[in-house]
Design a protein around this motif. Structure first.
Motif, PDB file in Angstrom:
ATOM      1  N   MET A 174       1.039  -1.084   0.021  1.00  0.00           N
ATOM      2  CA  MET A 174      -0.086   0.051   0.006  1.00  0.00           C
ATOM      3  C   MET A 174       0.802   1.139   0.023  1.00  0.00           C
ATOM      4  SD  MET A 174      -3.082   1.202   2.630  1.00  0.00           S
ATOM      5  CE  MET A 174      -2.291   1.229   4.085  1.00  0.00           C
ATOM      6  N   VAL A 175       0.700   2.157  -0.801  1.00  0.00           N
ATOM      7  CA  VAL A 175       1.389   3.336  -1.048  1.00  0.00           C
ATOM      8  C   VAL A 175       0.855   4.458   0.147  1.00  0.00           C
ATOM      9  CG1 VAL A 175       2.130   5.370  -2.480  1.00  0.00           C
ATOM     10  CG2 VAL A 175       1.774   3.130  -3.440  1.00  0.00           C
ATOM     11  N   THR A 176       1.683   5.088   0.843  1.00  0.00           N
ATOM     12  CA  THR A 176       1.624   6.047   1.820  1.00  0.00           C
ATOM     13  C   THR A 176       2.183   7.351   1.540  1.00  0.00           C
ATOM     14  OG1 THR A 176       3.248   5.369   3.122  1.00  0.00           O
ATOM     15  CG2 THR A 176       1.216   4.194   3.496  1.00  0.00           C
ATOM     16  N   ASN A 177       1.863   8.246   2.427  1.00  0.00           N
ATOM     17  CA  ASN A 177       2.617   9.592   2.316  1.00  0.00           C
ATOM     18  C   ASN A 177       3.762   9.677   3.095  1.00  0.00           C
ATOM     19  OD1 ASN A 177       0.144  10.103   0.949  1.00  0.00           O
ATOM     20  ND2 ASN A 177      -0.787  10.917   2.685  1.00  0.00           N
ATOM     21  N   GLY A 178       4.776   8.752   2.985  1.00  0.00           N
ATOM     22  CA  GLY A 178       5.897   8.601   3.577  1.00  0.00           C
ATOM     23  C   GLY A 178       5.838   7.614   4.604  1.00  0.00           C
ATOM     24  N   ALA A 179       7.342   7.114   5.186  1.00  0.00           N
ATOM     25  CA  ALA A 179       7.160   5.871   6.021  1.00  0.00           C
ATOM     26  C   ALA A 179       6.688   6.401   7.658  1.00  0.00           C
ATOM     27  CB  ALA A 179       8.923   5.842   6.238  1.00  0.00           C
ATOM     28  N   HIS A 180       6.793   7.579   7.790  1.00  0.00           N
ATOM     29  CA  HIS A 180       6.249   8.100   9.009  1.00  0.00           C
ATOM     30  C   HIS A 180       4.802   7.935   8.947  1.00  0.00           C
ATOM     31  CE1 HIS A 180       6.554   9.590  12.927  1.00  0.00           C
ATOM     32  NE2 HIS A 180       5.550  10.758  12.610  1.00  0.00           N
ATOM     33  N   HIS A 181       4.180   8.485   8.059  1.00  0.00           N
ATOM     34  CA  HIS A 181       2.757   8.146   7.703  1.00  0.00           C
ATOM     35  C   HIS A 181       2.373   6.432   7.891  1.00  0.00           C
ATOM     36  CE1 HIS A 181      -0.762   8.146   4.936  1.00  0.00           C
ATOM     37  NE2 HIS A 181      -1.423   8.634   6.017  1.00  0.00           N
ATOM     38  N   ALA A 182       3.086   5.717   7.056  1.00  0.00           N
ATOM     39  CA  ALA A 182       2.802   4.369   7.273  1.00  0.00           C
ATOM     40  C   ALA A 182       3.084   3.927   8.877  1.00  0.00           C
ATOM     41  CB  ALA A 182       3.806   3.707   6.511  1.00  0.00           C
ATOM     42  N   PHE A 183       3.986   4.300   9.664  1.00  0.00           N
ATOM     43  CA  PHE A 183       3.934   3.812  10.902  1.00  0.00           C
ATOM     44  C   PHE A 183       2.845   4.492  11.771  1.00  0.00           C
ATOM     45  CE2 PHE A 183       6.054   4.694  15.362  1.00  0.00           C
ATOM     46  CZ  PHE A 183       5.982   3.500  15.645  1.00  0.00           C
ATOM     47  N   VAL A 184       2.415   5.730  11.421  1.00  0.00           N
ATOM     48  CA  VAL A 184       1.220   6.168  12.407  1.00  0.00           C
ATOM     49  C   VAL A 184       0.006   5.320  11.926  1.00  0.00           C
ATOM     50  CG1 VAL A 184      -0.156   8.171  12.779  1.00  0.00           C
ATOM     51  CG2 VAL A 184       2.424   8.596  12.644  1.00  0.00           C
ATOM     52  N   LEU A 185      -0.219   5.107  10.722  1.00  0.00           N
ATOM     53  CA  LEU A 185      -1.145   4.138  10.380  1.00  0.00           C
ATOM     54  C   LEU A 185      -1.281   2.860  11.123  1.00  0.00           C
ATOM     55  CD1 LEU A 185      -1.613   4.598   6.478  1.00  0.00           C
ATOM     56  CD2 LEU A 185      -2.848   5.625   8.166  1.00  0.00           C
ATOM     57  N   VAL A 186      -0.241   2.199  11.142  1.00  0.00           N
ATOM     58  CA  VAL A 186       0.052   0.946  12.117  1.00  0.00           C
ATOM     59  C   VAL A 186      -0.368   1.108  13.229  1.00  0.00           C
ATOM     60  CG1 VAL A 186       1.594  -1.072  12.452  1.00  0.00           C
ATOM     61  CG2 VAL A 186       1.650  -0.100  10.038  1.00  0.00           C
ATOM     62  N   LEU A 187       0.644   2.209  13.893  1.00  0.00           N
ATOM     63  CA  LEU A 187       0.262   2.579  15.249  1.00  0.00           C
ATOM     64  C   LEU A 187      -1.013   2.577  15.860  1.00  0.00           C
ATOM     65  CD1 LEU A 187       2.353   2.786  17.694  1.00  0.00           C
ATOM     66  CD2 LEU A 187       2.241   5.479  17.112  1.00  0.00           C
ATOM     67  N   ARG A 188      -2.013   3.194  14.740  1.00  0.00           N
ATOM     68  CA  ARG A 188      -3.236   3.876  15.336  1.00  0.00           C
ATOM     69  C   ARG A 188      -4.082   2.324  15.449  1.00  0.00           C
ATOM     70  NH1 ARG A 188      -7.874   5.001  12.624  1.00  0.00           N
ATOM     71  NH2 ARG A 188      -9.220   6.720  13.588  1.00  0.00           N
ATOM     72  N   MET A 189      -3.737   1.719  14.375  1.00  0.00           N
ATOM     73  CA  MET A 189      -4.730   0.275  14.308  1.00  0.00           C
ATOM     74  C   MET A 189      -4.149  -0.822  15.441  1.00  0.00           C
ATOM     75  SD  MET A 189      -4.871  -2.376  11.177  1.00  0.00           S
ATOM     76  CE  MET A 189      -3.541  -3.449  11.567  1.00  0.00           C
ATOM     77  N   LEU A 190      -2.826  -0.822  15.610  1.00  0.00           N
ATOM     78  CA  LEU A 190      -2.382  -1.772  16.576  1.00  0.00           C
ATOM     79  C   LEU A 190      -2.287  -1.699  18.129  1.00  0.00           C
ATOM     80  CD1 LEU A 190       0.089  -3.936  14.222  1.00  0.00           C
ATOM     81  CD2 LEU A 190      -2.487  -4.506  14.874  1.00  0.00           C
ATOM     82  N   ALA A 191      -2.088  -0.291  18.320  1.00  0.00           N
ATOM     83  CA  ALA A 191      -1.531   0.033  19.690  1.00  0.00           C
ATOM     84  C   ALA A 191      -2.459   1.084  20.442  1.00  0.00           C
ATOM     85  CB  ALA A 191      -0.107   0.548  19.952  1.00  0.00           C
ATOM     86  N   GLY A 192      -2.865   1.199  21.476  1.00  0.00           N
ATOM     87  CA  GLY A 192      -3.610   1.951  22.043  1.00  0.00           C
ATOM     88  C   GLY A 192      -3.021   2.773  23.273  1.00  0.00           C
ATOM     89  N   PRO A 193      -3.885   3.489  24.034  1.00  0.00           N
ATOM     90  CA  PRO A 193      -3.233   3.973  25.470  1.00  0.00           C
ATOM     91  C   PRO A 193      -2.715   2.926  26.342  1.00  0.00           C
ATOM     92  CG  PRO A 193      -5.324   4.994  24.710  1.00  0.00           C
ATOM     93  CD  PRO A 193      -5.120   3.942  23.919  1.00  0.00           C
ATOM     94  N   GLY A 194      -1.369   3.242  26.785  1.00  0.00           N
ATOM     95  CA  GLY A 194      -0.956   2.191  27.703  1.00  0.00           C
ATOM     96  C   GLY A 194      -0.342   0.930  27.254  1.00  0.00           C
ATOM     97  N   ASP A 195      -0.596   0.846  25.893  1.00  0.00           N
ATOM     98  CA  ASP A 195       0.207  -0.304  25.318  1.00  0.00           C
ATOM     99  C   ASP A 195       1.889  -0.222  25.126  1.00  0.00           C
ATOM    100  OD1 ASP A 195      -2.055  -1.853  25.033  1.00  0.00           O
ATOM    101  OD2 ASP A 195      -2.520  -1.296  22.896  1.00  0.00           O
ATOM    102  N   ARG A 196       2.559  -1.242  25.399  1.00  0.00           N
ATOM    103  CA  ARG A 196       3.814  -0.940  25.096  1.00  0.00           C
ATOM    104  C   ARG A 196       4.423  -1.147  23.748  1.00  0.00           C
ATOM    105  NH1 ARG A 196       2.692  -3.816  30.009  1.00  0.00           N
ATOM    106  NH2 ARG A 196       3.170  -2.899  31.855  1.00  0.00           N
ATOM    107  N   VAL A 197       5.467  -0.303  23.416  1.00  0.00           N
ATOM    108  CA  VAL A 197       5.894  -0.428  22.130  1.00  0.00           C
ATOM    109  C   VAL A 197       7.581  -0.603  22.402  1.00  0.00           C
ATOM    110  CG1 VAL A 197       6.310   0.586  19.832  1.00  0.00           C
ATOM    111  CG2 VAL A 197       4.116   0.790  20.857  1.00  0.00           C
TER     112      VAL A 197
END
Length: 485
Positions: A174-197
């Motif tokens: 999937m094409v995104t608006n940069g790698a940082h945008h890609a990471f934020v999309l993944v983070l938004r889907m998989l991690a939430g408040p209090g989750d450890r990364v």
């Protein structure tokens, strides 16, 4: 990136202590100067949109063991530089730096910015733009919304992964608006408040900022820049077992900021660990094409080749081609990518078509020839920066990276934050080591990108040497002591 202190606001003592971290560098005799320098650096970072916390109770020190006398001396220094304003009966507060009040933040042509590891556009970009403009006409009769990206571009991205040892189809991209945008999309889907990364220590500051913005908690595992491999696989395994992170974020190809690259054996061990523990991981490959030892096709395979179907690889054209394109991508399993596409609609509806056409042209066979020339150019800049440091800063140490865009330098003493403040007065903007730590620290380290022209890099090192001498109270090298390159 560290939270900043907002101009116009007050801040509580405990919060100030948390923001500044380990600010004391020069012992008790230099306490006021160290405290003032640390506060100044955070203020110069710029305002934050949230309202400031309430002021601390009268007389309370920002941390245990810090005297009111020391705080008063630091405030005197900050008032002189215009960072802090005071009024009898109202206390002291952070003020916006005065315009025209001196060289606190040099600007224009005189400012050399080494805070970003971002090169100018790839030579030959203008010709590619002309070709892409003509190719764009075939898309003008369509609606222009492609939630996964143009098929031709996804096919070329997929082919590059396949060539590097990770079989990939266009349906996994999937094409995104940069790698940082890609990471934020993944983070938004998989991690939430209090989750450890899980993250490396040090790591990319904007990734840390994204994690904090998601109200997740970064769990750092230290890298060893001088080690044979760099990555502590046993330490990562312990962190996975003890912290049970919801997600990992790793940069194993020319790591930002250290420039390290994990070898093939290490990738197999790390990938097997992540697959066995079913730990989703984002692998950032933004710098993989900047390999100064050969073509990336001949290097170790992507980490996702051994990490299983929960590995999500993100890439970007920003470091290798040009940040102005703002083009990146996600490579993942079809199931994971389907979930990402569905969640993306809440954020945006796809990437610009023209930029995708441009990137597709750049990823054609001729474009990789242009990249080979860029690698040669940046390798020479890397070597030139190292040579300038050897003359101007002989007590700094580093490991020459096999790729990437920066040197990770060990300083002779813990002074990275103070050096960043002093360097601004000498016309050089740098990011202190604390920016790259999950919880600050790293005061003995400094990242120096080599994306700029050789003469600018040479001048930047000369200025940094003068700033370092001012911080340490030692004489700077004279021009007669240093050969002209």
């Amino acid at each position: 990136m560290q939270p900043q202190i907002p101009p116009g606001g007050r801040i509580s003592g405990p919060r100030l202590a948390g923001l500044l971290g380990s600010w004391r560098q020069g012992g008790s005799r230099h306490g006021a100067a160290d405290l003032a320098a640390a506060i100044e650096l955070h203020v110069l970072d710029g305002p934050r949109p949230h309202p400031p916390p309430p002021p601390p109770p009268r007389g309370r020190a920002p941390a245990p063991g810090i005297s009111r006398t020391l705080i008063g001396a630091a405030l005197d220094r900050l008032r002189e530089s215009g960072i802090v304003a005071s009024r009898r009966g109202a206390g002291s507060w952070v003020a916006a730096p005065r315009r025209g009040s001196g060289p606190l933040v040099p600007s224009g042509d005189d400012l050399i910015c080494l805070a970003r590891a971002a090169p100018s556009a790839l030579p030959g970009m203008a010709g590619v733009l002309d070709t892409a403009r003509r190719a764009l006409t075939e898309h003008l009769g369509e609606h222009g919304y492609y939630e996964r990206g143009l098929l031709a571009l996804r096919e070329r991205i997929a082919q590059r992964y396949t060539d590097r040892g990770l079989p990939t189809s266009a349906s996994q991209v999937m094409v995104t608006n940069g790698a940082h945008h890609a990471f934020v999309l993944v983070l938004r889907m998989l991690a939430g408040p209090g989750d450890r990364v899980l993250v490396e220590q040090p790591t990319y500051p904007n990734a840390l900022e994204a994690i904090r913005s998601a109200h997740a908690v970064p769990v750092p595992v230290a890298l060893d820049p001088a080690g044979a491999r760099g990555w502590d696989i046993a330490g990562i395994e312990a962190a996975v077992r003890q912290a049970a992170p919801r997600l990992g974020y790793l940069v194993v190809d020319f790591h930002n900021p250290t420039g390290l690259r994990l070898d093939a054996e290490g990738r197999e061990r790390l990938g097997a660990l992540l697959a066995r523990t079913r730990t989703p991981v984002v692998v950032d490959e933004s710098l993989v094409e900047l390999d100064y030892e050969g073509d990336p096709v001949d290097g170790p395979p992507p980490l996702a080749a051994s990490a299983g179907d929960l590995a999500i690889t993100v890439g970007s054209a920003s470091k290798s081609h040009w940040g102005g394109l703002r083009m990146g991508w996600i490579r993942a399993s079809e199931d994971m990518l389907g979930r990402l596409v569905s969640s993306r609609f809440a954020v945006d509806l796809g990437s610009p078509v023209f930029e995708q056409v441009v990137l597709a042209e750049l990823l054609a066979e001729a474009g990789f020839g242009m990249l080979a020339q860029r690698r040669e150019e940046f390798r020479a800049r890397r070597d030139g920066l190292a040579e300038a440091l050897s003359w101007y800063c002989p007590d700094w140490t580093w490991t020459l990276p096999p790729g990437g865009l920066s040197l990770w330098c060990r300083l002779p003493e813990p002074m990275s934050t103070r050096l960043a403040v002093a360097a601004a007065g000498h016309g050089v903007q740098i990011a202190p080591g604390s920016r790259f730590g999950a919880h600050g620290g790293l005061e003995r380290w400094l990242r120096l990108p080599f994306a700029q022209s050789p003469d600018r890099l040479y001048e930047a090192v000369r200025r940094l040497s003068a700033a370092a001498s001012a911080v340490r109270g030692t004489p700077a090298p004279t021009a007669t002591e240093i050969p002209i390159a």
